[in-house]
Design a protein around this motif. Structure first.
Motif, PDB file in Angstrom:
ATOM      1  N   ILE A   1      30.223 -97.008  28.468  1.00  0.00           N
ATOM      2  CA  ILE A   1      30.967 -95.839  28.548  1.00  0.00           C
ATOM      3  C   ILE A   1      30.835 -95.109  29.800  1.00  0.00           C
ATOM      4  O   ILE A   1      31.803 -94.596  30.396  1.00  0.00           O
TER       5      ILE A   1
ATOM      6  N   ALA B   1      28.873 -89.091  28.724  1.00  0.00           N
ATOM      7  CA  ALA B   1      28.987 -90.313  28.231  1.00  0.00           C
ATOM      8  C   ALA B   1      28.489 -90.085  26.617  1.00  0.00           C
ATOM      9  O   ALA B   1      28.860 -90.901  25.773  1.00  0.00           O
TER      10      ALA B   1
ATOM     11  N   ALA C   1      30.216 -91.240  23.240  1.00  0.00           N
ATOM     12  CA  ALA C   1      29.781 -91.965  22.113  1.00  0.00           C
ATOM     13  C   ALA C   1      29.635 -91.585  20.849  1.00  0.00           C
ATOM     14  O   ALA C   1      29.935 -92.204  19.924  1.00  0.00           O
TER      15      ALA C   1
END
Length: 321
Positions: free
Chosen positions: A165, A308, A312
């Motif tokens: 990611i 990130a 997630a």
């Protein structure tokens, strides 16, 4: 040299201790581990100085390297930042996005620098190709790992997929528009295998797969863009770049030429960027020292680490739906 202390002396913490002692940018002052018995064993075996409270270690250093379990990242970072210390935080930055945002706010308030340990940014194969990845429109990643009980306290997205990611967000210059994902728990209470499709506002689509119950290890990413295909093998530290250009009027005997239905001819050629082998963990720690000493922006900022983490959790929320 910056005085540094390590919080957490588990598997990764021991690696950080060894590399910080080797680094010519840091002076390793010592470490603190919640498990005092484990700490005493490490101190006796390697000669690192063991501190018996977090406060005494923080007081003795300029930089705190947080390699504790994710659940305690926020608590450790908060204490260190409020003491005016720069913080290197292993990924993920924290357990929740709210905690991560508070870490950013504290770092700004106390005017200290922070970096998140997304080590794949320092992978030599990714470094060798990053400048060639321009406006990718389709990305495919596979991060498969053999089962290891360490890390199963968090979903596979936070344990493994978050690496990809972060790498994707660092090369796609666009906001996330939509996310679809599914995950399956096989051996843990949280998903062990997951697939996510991230759509960006500029039309780019990323398809990510992560598993921690695979029979073999794999860490590969493929980037497709106009006139180029770039493959990065993070595990083997190899890369492959296939490019296309307009075919010459008179092709050479060994030129690879493709012709589409409209009669347009393209020449395929291979670019082989040089992959310079490195120690990615040492490089990320040293890069943070450079950012502090030169007052520059860290390679992986607290904001990027938070972005990130945010993506997630958007993926994890899809599992619940």
């Amino acid at each position: 040299m910056l005085k540094v202390g390590v919080l957490g002396a588990g598997h990764l913490g021991k690696i950080h201790l060894r590399l910080l002692q080797q680094s010519d940018k840091y002076e390793l002052v010592g470490f603190y581990d919640e498990n005092q018995e484990n700490g005493a064993k490490i101190a006796a075996e390697f000669g690192y100085k063991q501190f018996h409270t977090i406060a005494t270690l923080i007081h003795a250093v300029d930089v705190i390297d947080i390699v504790t379990p994710t659940l305690s990242h926020y608590k450790c970072a908060k204490v260190a930042i409020k003491s005016g210390k720069h913080v290197f935080i292993e990924k993920p930055i924290s357990n929740t996005v709210k905690e991560a945002e508070e870490i950013i706010a504290l770092a700004n308030e106390y005017k200290v620098k922070g970096q998140v340990g997304h080590v794949e940014r320092f992978n030599p194969a990714f470094i060798a190709t990053k400048n060639m990845i321009e406006n990718p429109m389709f990305i495919e990643t596979h991060r498969l790992a053999e089962f290891n009980p360490r890390g199963t306290d968090v979903p596979v997205v936070l344990d493994l997929m978050i690496h990809d990611i972060d790498a994707i967000l660092s090369v796609v210059n666009s906001k996330v528009k939509n996310i679809n994902a599914s995950g399956v728990s096989v051996i843990s209470d949280t998903p062990d295998i997951a697939n996510a499709r991230i759509e960006f506002e500029n039309g780019c689509v990323a398809n990510l797969t992560a598993s921690r119950i695979s029979l073999k290890n794999m860490r590969k990413s493929r980037f497709f863009q106009k006139d180029a295909y770039i493959s990065v093998d993070f595990l083997e530290k190899k890369c492959e770049v296939v490019k296309m250009k307009d075919a010459p009027e008179i092709p050479g005997d060994f030129d690879m030429i493709l012709q589409n239905a409209e009669g347009i001819k393209k020449q395929i050629y291979f670019a082989n960027p040089e992959v310079e082998q490195n120690n990615a963990i040492l490089d990320e720690l040293d890069s943070f020292a450079d950012a502090i000493n030169n007052n520059t922006t860290p390679v992986v900022t607290l904001e990027q680490g938070t972005n990130a983490l945010r993506v997630a959790y958007q993926i994890i929320d899809c599992f619940k739906k």
